[in-house]
Structures are given as C-alpha cells and as structure tokens.
Design a protein around this motif. Structure first.
Motif, mmCIF file in Angstrom:
data_model
loop_
_atom_site.group_PDB
_atom_site.id
_atom_site.type_symbol
_atom_site.label_atom_id
_atom_site.label_comp_id
_atom_site.label_asym_id
_atom_site.label_seq_id
_atom_site.Cartn_x
_atom_site.Cartn_y
_atom_site.Cartn_z
ATOM 1 N N GLY A 39 33.419 38.563 38.794
ATOM 2 C CA GLY A 39 34.797 38.434 39.252
ATOM 3 C C GLY A 39 35.852 38.332 38.175
ATOM 4 O O GLY A 39 37.039 38.497 38.463
ATOM 5 N N PHE A 40 35.472 38.062 36.914
ATOM 6 C CA PHE A 40 36.499 38.031 35.880
ATOM 7 C C PHE A 40 36.714 39.414 35.276
ATOM 8 O O PHE A 40 37.531 39.601 34.375
ATOM 9 N N PHE A 41 35.958 40.406 35.765
ATOM 10 C CA PHE A 41 36.121 41.819 35.432
ATOM 11 C C PHE A 41 35.994 42.115 33.932
ATOM 12 O O PHE A 41 36.566 43.079 33.427
ATOM 13 N N GLY A 42 35.235 41.283 33.234
ATOM 14 C CA GLY A 42 34.982 41.529 31.824
ATOM 15 C C GLY A 42 36.178 41.327 30.922
ATOM 16 O O GLY A 42 36.161 41.762 29.768
ATOM 17 N N LEU A 102 53.178 41.354 33.051
ATOM 18 C CA LEU A 102 52.206 40.660 32.217
ATOM 19 C C LEU A 102 52.366 41.081 30.750
ATOM 20 O O LEU A 102 52.751 42.211 30.450
ATOM 21 N N THR A 103 52.059 40.143 29.869
ATOM 22 C CA THR A 103 52.180 40.406 28.425
ATOM 23 C C THR A 103 50.914 41.109 27.940
ATOM 24 O O THR A 103 50.049 40.502 27.313
ATOM 25 N N LEU A 104 50.820 42.395 28.174
ATOM 26 C CA LEU A 104 49.606 43.147 27.869
ATOM 27 C C LEU A 104 49.576 43.717 26.460
ATOM 28 O O LEU A 104 48.495 44.021 25.942
ATOM 29 N N LYS A 117 44.353 41.792 38.400
ATOM 30 C CA LYS A 117 45.662 42.397 38.133
ATOM 31 C C LYS A 117 45.744 42.922 36.709
ATOM 32 O O LYS A 117 46.262 44.019 36.454
ATOM 33 N N VAL A 118 45.208 42.160 35.747
ATOM 34 C CA VAL A 118 45.237 42.595 34.344
ATOM 35 C C VAL A 118 44.480 43.908 34.182
ATOM 36 O O VAL A 118 44.984 44.865 33.590
ATOM 37 N N VAL A 132 44.904 49.228 42.092
ATOM 38 C CA VAL A 132 45.709 48.115 42.603
ATOM 39 C C VAL A 132 44.846 46.857 42.561
ATOM 40 O O VAL A 132 43.626 46.923 42.359
ATOM 41 N N ALA A 133 45.468 45.691 42.747
ATOM 42 C CA ALA A 133 44.738 44.421 42.691
ATOM 43 C C ALA A 133 44.998 43.607 43.953
ATOM 44 O O ALA A 133 46.112 43.604 44.486
ATOM 45 N N ALA A 134 43.954 42.935 44.407
ATOM 46 C CA ALA A 134 44.056 42.060 45.579
ATOM 47 C C ALA A 134 43.192 40.822 45.332
ATOM 48 O O ALA A 134 42.459 40.754 44.350
ATOM 49 N N GLN A 135 43.303 39.856 46.229
ATOM 50 C CA GLN A 135 42.451 38.674 46.140
ATOM 51 C C GLN A 135 41.826 38.400 47.498
ATOM 52 O O GLN A 135 42.522 38.332 48.513
#
Length: 867
Positions: A415-418, A525-527, A601-602, A630-633
């Motif tokens: 879930g932290f997507f690496g 976000l500060t990417l 989202k990141v 896209v991102a969801a929760q």
C-alpha cells in the motif's frame, strides 16, 4: 558461593555487560505508541530457533503458552477446518522421527488416543508397577533442549503477601516509574529531571518515594550512579551464576514486555545518551535487591516441572492399551523407550500436531482453489480500468466485487506503492513516515497551496484545534475543571445522546460540517527536489532520475509494464471508527497506522509527468498518451472509494471513471453485505448493510467497527488470473507478480523482503493475540485505560499492552474468530526460482526451516509443491 560469584562478576567488564544486554534484548521487540500502531511479530529476533523450541522455552520461563488451546482446536475441528487424514499423517511422521524401540502400531494407538485432547487419566497406585528399573526418568536430550535459559527473577519465589510475590511488587513499582518517565505530555506535572535520562530521574526521586520503607530508601542511596555498574553489582548481590546472566536479564525484560518494548522503541526513534533498556534493567535489579535483600542467600536452582514415571506409565495404561502386567514384563531399555515417547508426546506436542494438521488442511483447500479452477486470460481489449489496491486482506473482497461489476482489472501491491517518503499534510508543521516501519524514509513530500488560500484554511483549522486544546487544559487544571461541567454540560449531554442513539446520521452530519468548515483549498505536492531543497535532513521531492526509478519500480511491482488501460487507479487504504484507541491498527498494519492515500497520490502524479513517461520509453515501458493515473483511498470500514486526485482526463479515461462511479454503490453494498454477515450479532441477517457499516464507523460505543485483518492465513504472489475467479473469504494477501518478467529474481526478492515480511509480522501478531491474549494481546476494549498518550493498560498498574484487543480476534468470550495459523506463502513460479530465492535469502530460508511460516509454489504447468 558469594566469593565465587564475585570472582565471576569481576570478569564482566562494562563492554561485556553491554553485549549480554544486547543479546538479552532480542526476546522483546520495539513497541510504538498506539497512535502510530504498527504490526509487531513478538518473536522476530528468535527465528534462529524452531517455533516449537521458543514455545517450550516461553512456557517454562514465563508460563506463556503460544500453542492453540484445546477449545480453539476442538471448535475448528467441529467446523470441518481440520481433516483427520492430515492429523494421522502428522502423527505417523512424528513417530518415525523419534527413532525409539516402540512398535509402530503401539505408538500410533497411544498417539491417536493422546490426540483426543482429553483430560489426563486418573493415576493408578504406583504399587501396581515394578519400578525398580525406572524410579527416575531416563535422560532425554530432546526434552532437555526445551529447558535452556529459564532462570526467573529471584523475587518470583519469595512471597510478599500470601498470594503475591515480590516480583509482582517489583512490577508495580517499575510500572509507576515507566509511566512517569514516558508520559507524552498527558500529565499536568511532568517528571522532574526526565531530560537527564530515565535512570538519573529515578535515582533522584526514588529516595523520597513514600511507598518504600526507610530502610529501602536508605539502601537505594548507596546504589552507584552509572547503570552498568548497578547491573554488575546487583547481579553479584543476587548471586546469579555467570552463565545464567543473559537468561536472568531476559526474564526481567519478559516480565513487562510492553513497557520494555516502549523503552526500546524510544531509544531507536528518539535517541538517548544511554540505551533506555540498560537504565530500565538497572532500576529493576536495584529495586529487586532492596526488596529481597533480607532473604539472602538465595536458592540457585530453578525447578522445572517434569512428569513423574508413574504419570507416564498411567498414560500408557490409559492411552496405549497396556496392562500393568504387560508393563512389568518389558525390559528396562524398552521401558525407557516407552517412557521417552510418552514424555515427548505431551500436551504441547499434541497441540503442535493439531496445529500442523490445521495448516495442512487449509493449504489443501487453497491448493484446490488455485489449481483446479479454469483461469481467464490476464487482460482483454475491453478492460476499461486497472485499479491497484493494497495487498491487505480486506481488499480481496472489495476487488472481487468490483471485477464482477464491470470490465475492470484489479492489481495487488504493497500500500505504500514503493515510495519511501515522509509526508506532511497541508498546513501541518509535523510530518510522519509513510512507509513500512522496517524502512526509513528517503524523501519528504509536502502538500502546499497558494498563500492566500492556505491562510483561510489555517485560520479555520486553528480555531478548532485551539478550542480542543483549551478544553483539554481546563480538564487538567484544578480551578478551571470546577467550572467546566457548568460551561459544557448541556452541549456534551446532547452530543452523548445523539452519538449513542443516532450515530450514523449525526456522524455523517459532523463529518460534512468539518469538510465544509475546513474547506481545503486546491493543493499540489512538492515533487521536484530542485525547487524545494532539503528539510530535516531529508531531500524534499525527487530528482528526475529518482522519479523515473520509483515509477519504474512501482509499475514492475504491480506487474503493469504493458497493456495499460485508459484509466489506472492507485488505491490507498484507511479505516474509520469513533472513540477507538486502536483506530490506527485498522489503517495500514505495516506503516505505523498511516493511511496510504497520500502515497497513491504521489505515485499517480509522478506517472502522469511527461518527463517520466519519455524516460520510461528508453527503459522498455511505454505508457499510452490516453492513459491517465488517478488516486483514491479505500475506506475499509464502509467499503467506499474516496477520490483524492483526479487530473484532467482523456476521453477514454473519463468514460472509464464514469463507469466505475456508476457501479460503485452496488459494489460497496455487496462488499458491506458480505462483511457484515461475519460480525457478531449481525450474522443472521442485515436489513441495510450500507447503513449498518456506517453506524459501526460512527458509533462511539462500538467495540468492533470491523474485523481488520483477522483470519489472515496466506500470502499469494502471482498473476491475478490465479485468484480472480476464487472467493478467498478475505483471508489472503494478494501481490501481483509475473515470474516471466523477473529473469534475475530481483522483483521476487523485493516482495519477500518487503510485503511478505510485513504480512508475516501481521500474521504472527494476530496469532499471538489469539493464543496468548493475556500476555501478547490487550484484553477487552471495554476495560482499557489509555495511558500517557502511549498505549493502553488494564486498570492503572498493568503492563503496557502490546497486541490486539480481544474484540479483534474473538467472536465472543468463548469462541475465536481468528484462526491462529502460521502464514502460508504461495508463489506462482517455477521450482528453480524458489531454489534461487532460498539460496540467496538465508533469513527467509530460516523462517521456513524453523516453521515460522510455510512456503509453497505453483509451477507454470499447475503443479503444487510444498517446501
């Protein structure tokens, strides 16, 4: 004797004492504060020994039984979860391994009857036996190896009161000092001198402790000022044999593993001039000595309970079908072999065989599900969206319902997507690690907005937080607390009745109010590291090369490097509950209670960057122009998706999103219905599953808002087609993996080192909380006392509870819901991939060899192999 001990202890210089303490600390694990709850495998540092060995040692040293109880086993058997054939097979294998001179059928008859788990047979008078040759049990190395490192504290055997030993008094005092030192700003008056260290603050105050006698306080004034010197001196006074020192310190740590684990976590995360565990042991040993000093000298032996010869012979009469005359006719060597077999096949061995048969039965059921069902193609052209969910077992049910509702493909990934980041929400001055607790963040990512928009948001946010802060401060101060009931009584009464009797509508109303009041502005976000530099020692954002690396790694872990759909949804997950100290345990079990939507989202934003996509082409990954991430929760309590990042979509992606939103109400209802029927009181029928799920989420009296990860039993690493048409009942962690895309085995190695290890920790935490709830669990939620902002206790002077509450693993007071099985890892890959994995990863091989988990693989032609 004291002189000999003095000589032994003079050989212990400070460095060697520190080394012994370091080794002793392996028996406990760090315990994080409950607000950042993380799954903890209680025996993670003991995996170099067999699971059964550690179980025997814990029972002998701490009276802690980690084998499933008879009631749990019998309930599972009655439900058909344990097959007789596997129990017989395990028994026969065990008998063959003993290599004793006992006829196989005789041993099997004895074992079959012993496995019925009946009460011990009544003892026949010893005069019936010829005991001339067997007055004592024969030496048995197999039995003796369980009894290593078992010397309990001296204070355990000296009574303070008729029903209380000095060890209990010692624990009471140590708990008091731990609470004072570790308090997270919950107390109005903090412990004086705590900034100088635990031992210093204790030594300064303990000589004024009215709970100690004048003689005891005077004795503590003579204690050295250095913790290591205290430990060496007290071990000498207590006459601990040199080769027993490590075991003695281990047992002191195991006396209160919660408080000791919290001190260990504080040392690792906060940093101290001296290890807090050393200071803790110095305090315990000093207090122990002053309590039991009048009873010196002490007995050096620690008697170990062993069955008598008469008891073992009676077992043979009862279970083995022998008569007294038959026994008396056996030769002495044969009697010794019979006694050895009865001694080895004790209650714990029987329950171990039952556990193994239970695990075999589950493995066979899973094998049938995964290898005997026709599989669909991985993907077809009509697939409109690919949705990546966390491997969390709660995602399995939701994914199955979603795939049945339309042309959607789901994917499993950690879930932290690496993305190894520390995240900072909009307007917050604090950040938290958003990745598994075994790893350290390498980057910081902050949520930012335009100054004028942010200012209004912060004003509203601070107005609420200031009101809450003022209320708490008034409760903690004497005079304001007298006025507080008059000022707030009416409002709190209305809140209490409304949240108690109509929790769902009131909860939704409060949630809607907060959302509208805070009115979170549009943010970014500060990417890009070049724009934001560093903060707190971490680079803010990523370089271009890092962006490409993390996207490539994430796509490979998802097995998504080609055949992209128009819409790719990265779904983090979190939970929702009210008045629940264990709320964070229902979020990500790996990431310290952090919800993973931020990470989703990141990664989604990185995947949409044109510079990243162009660089990926040179690495063999081409993302079509019309594909949008896209991102969801995923809210696991109410089974809904909250859309947290939706950029401008292509025509195809917009059509896919519209289709997902159209089917989502029915998907949520189906998932709610399936899940509600597993909860107590709701198992017969549910009129409106959606309303019931929302009630559980908002009801502040609800002790079981959801099951969390209870009944987890397997971790499946393979293509989705392996599990897609199978109802795994929310018991499996699902990780996408295609061995054909992993020629070097590096992807599989990363999965085993990361997600599989986390699942293993989660599995054993649920296991421990079920089989030993009094020691590794945390008791009932209804009697919890939240302590110092750290965790929970039962009452006001218990250990800091380390595991899951009773309601997370039990259906009722008498029936377990969680099945305490060790994790079964199933890998879809050829045998040579598994061979390579075990050769290159000795740590994982050790887990398999020592039975901390089980390993199987499914070959490309569908063959199932157990390792």
């Amino acid at each position: 004797m004291v002189t000999a001990q003095s000589t032994a202890h003079k050989q212990l210089h400070n460095d060697s004492i520190e080394a012994v303490i370091t080794r002793a600390t392996k028996v406990i694990v760090p315990l994080s504060p409950i607000s950042i709850f993380a799954a903890r495998h209680p025996w993670v540092n003991l995996e170099d020994k067999q699971f059964e060995t550690i179980g025997r040692w814990l029972d002998n040293s701490r009276d802690v039984d980690i084998f499933p109880g008879k009631k749990i086993i019998k309930d599972a058997y009655q439900k058909g979860e344990i097959e007789d054939s596997y129990l017989v097979e395990r028994l026969e294998q065990w008998i063959e391994q003993q290599q004793l001179n006992v006829p196989f059928e005789v041993a099997k008859q004895y074992g079959s009857n012993a496995l019925k788990l009946d009460d011990q047979p009544l003892t026949i008078e010893s005069e019936s036996y010829d005991l001339a040759a067997t007055t004592e049990l024969p030496d048995d190395d197999v039995f003796q190896r369980w009894l290593q490192r078992s010397m309990p504290p001296r204070s355990k055997f000296i009574k303070h009161k008729p029903k209380e030993s000095y060890l209990q008094l010692l624990d009471y005092h140590v708990i008091k000092w731990c609470k004072l030192y570790l308090d997270e700003n919950q107390a109005s008056w903090t412990m004086p001198g705590r900034e100088e260290g635990f031992f210093y603050a204790w030594q300064r105050l303990v000589t004024h402790d009215p709970a100690l006698s004048k003689v005891q306080r005077q004795a503590l004034k003579q204690v050295p000022s250095e913790p290591l010197e205290v430990i060496a001196q007290m071990l000498e006074h207590l006459a601990i044999p040199h080769d027993e020192i490590q075991g003695y310190l281990e047992n002191h740590l195991l006396a209160l593993p919660g408080w000791a684990g919290m001190l260990l976590w504080q040392t690792d995360k906060v940093g101290h001039k001296a290890p807090l565990i050393t200071e803790y042991l110095a305090i315990r040993l000093a207090l122990e000595w002053v309590f039991i000093q009048p009873f010196a000298p002490f007995n050096a032996s620690n008697p170990v309970a062993r069955p008598s010869v008469v008891t073992l012979i009676n077992n043979w009469i009862h279970w083995g079908g022998l008569t007294t005359s038959h026994w008396n006719q056996l030769s002495m060597p044969k009697q010794h072999d019979y006694l050895k077999l009865a001694q080895r096949l004790d209650d714990k061995t029987c329950r171990t065989l039952w556990l193994e048969a239970w695990e075999d039965s589950y493995a066979q059921q899973l094998r049938h599900q995964l290898t005997n069902v026709s599989k669909a193609e991985k993907k077809n052209d009509s697939t409109q969206a690919q949705l990546a969910f966390c491997i969390d077992v709660r995602s399995e049910q939701f994914r199955r319902q979603l795939e049945a509702a339309g042309p959607f493909e789901t994917i499993g990934i950690a879930g932290f997507f690496g993305i190894p980041i520390e995240s900072c929400q909009l307007g917050s001055h604090h950040s938290h690690a958003s990745l598994p607790v075994m790893n350290e963040p390498l980057h910081k990512v902050k949520e930012v907005a335009r100054p004028q928009d942010l200012q209004m948001h912060l004003q509203r946010k601070y107005s609420v937080s200031s009101l809450i802060y003022t209320f708490k401060k008034m409760k903690q101060n004497v005079l304001p607390s007298l006025l507080l009931p008059e000022l707030s009584g009416s409002w709190l009464s209305v809140q209490m009745f409304s949240r108690s009797f109509v929790p769902r509508p009131v909860g939704n109303l409060i949630q809607k109010f907060y959302k509208n009041w805070f009115n979170k502005p549009k943010s970014s976000l500060t990417l890009t590291h070049e724009m934001y530099g560093e903060e707190d020692g971490l680079p803010v954002g990523f370089t271009k090369e890092e962006k490409v690396t993390y996207v490539k790694q994430g796509l490979e872990l998802m097995g998504l490097t080609h055949d992209f759909s128009p819409l790719v949804v990265l779904c983090g997950h979190g939970s929702q509950s009210a008045n629940n100290p264990y709320a964070s345990s229902l979020d990500c079990g790996a990431c310290g209670g952090a919800a993973s939507g931020f990470n989703a989202k990141v990664l989604a934003m990185l995947c949409n960057l044109e510079e990243v996509r162009e660089a990926l082409i040179n690495l063999g990954i081409t993302i079509p122009h019309e594909t949008v991430f896209v991102a969801a929760q995923h809210n696991t309590t109410i089974d809904e998706l909250d859309w947290i990042y939706v950029p401008e979509l292509s025509t195809e992606a917009q059509a896919a999103l519209t289709q997902i939103k159209a089917v989502m109400p029915q998907v949520s209802l189906n998932a709610n219905t399936e899940r509600m029927l597993t909860l107590p009181r709701l198992s017969q029928s549910v009129k409106n599953a959606k309303h019931e799920a929302q009630r559980l989420a908002h009801d502040w009296s609800e002790i079981r808002p959801e099951w969390g990860l209870a009944r987890n039993a397997s971790f499946i690493i393979g293509q989705r087609t392996l599990t897609q048409q199978t109802n795994l009942e929310g018991r499996s962690f699902l990780q996408n993996y295609d061995w054909r895309e992993d020629a070097t085995g590096s992807i599989l190695a990363n999965i085993i080192a990361g997600p599989a290890t986390v699942a293993h920790w989660i599995n054993l935490q649920y296991y421990a909380s079920t089989v030993a709830p009094h020691y590794y669990g945390s008791g009932s939620k209804t009697t919890h006392t939240v302590t110092g902002g750290l965790g929970v206790m039962q009452g006001n002077a218990s250990d800091l509870l380390t595991g899951l509450p009773w309601q997370s693993v039990m259906r009722s007071d008498y029936e377990a819901y969680h099945a305490p099985l060790r994790l079964l890892i199933v890998i879809q890959a050829p045998d040579d991939h598994i061979d390579r994995l075990l050769q290159e990863n000795q740590n994982f091989k050790q887990k398999v060899d020592n039975h901390w988990l089980h390993l199987a693989n499914i070959t490309p032609d569908g063959q199932w192999h157990i390792w």
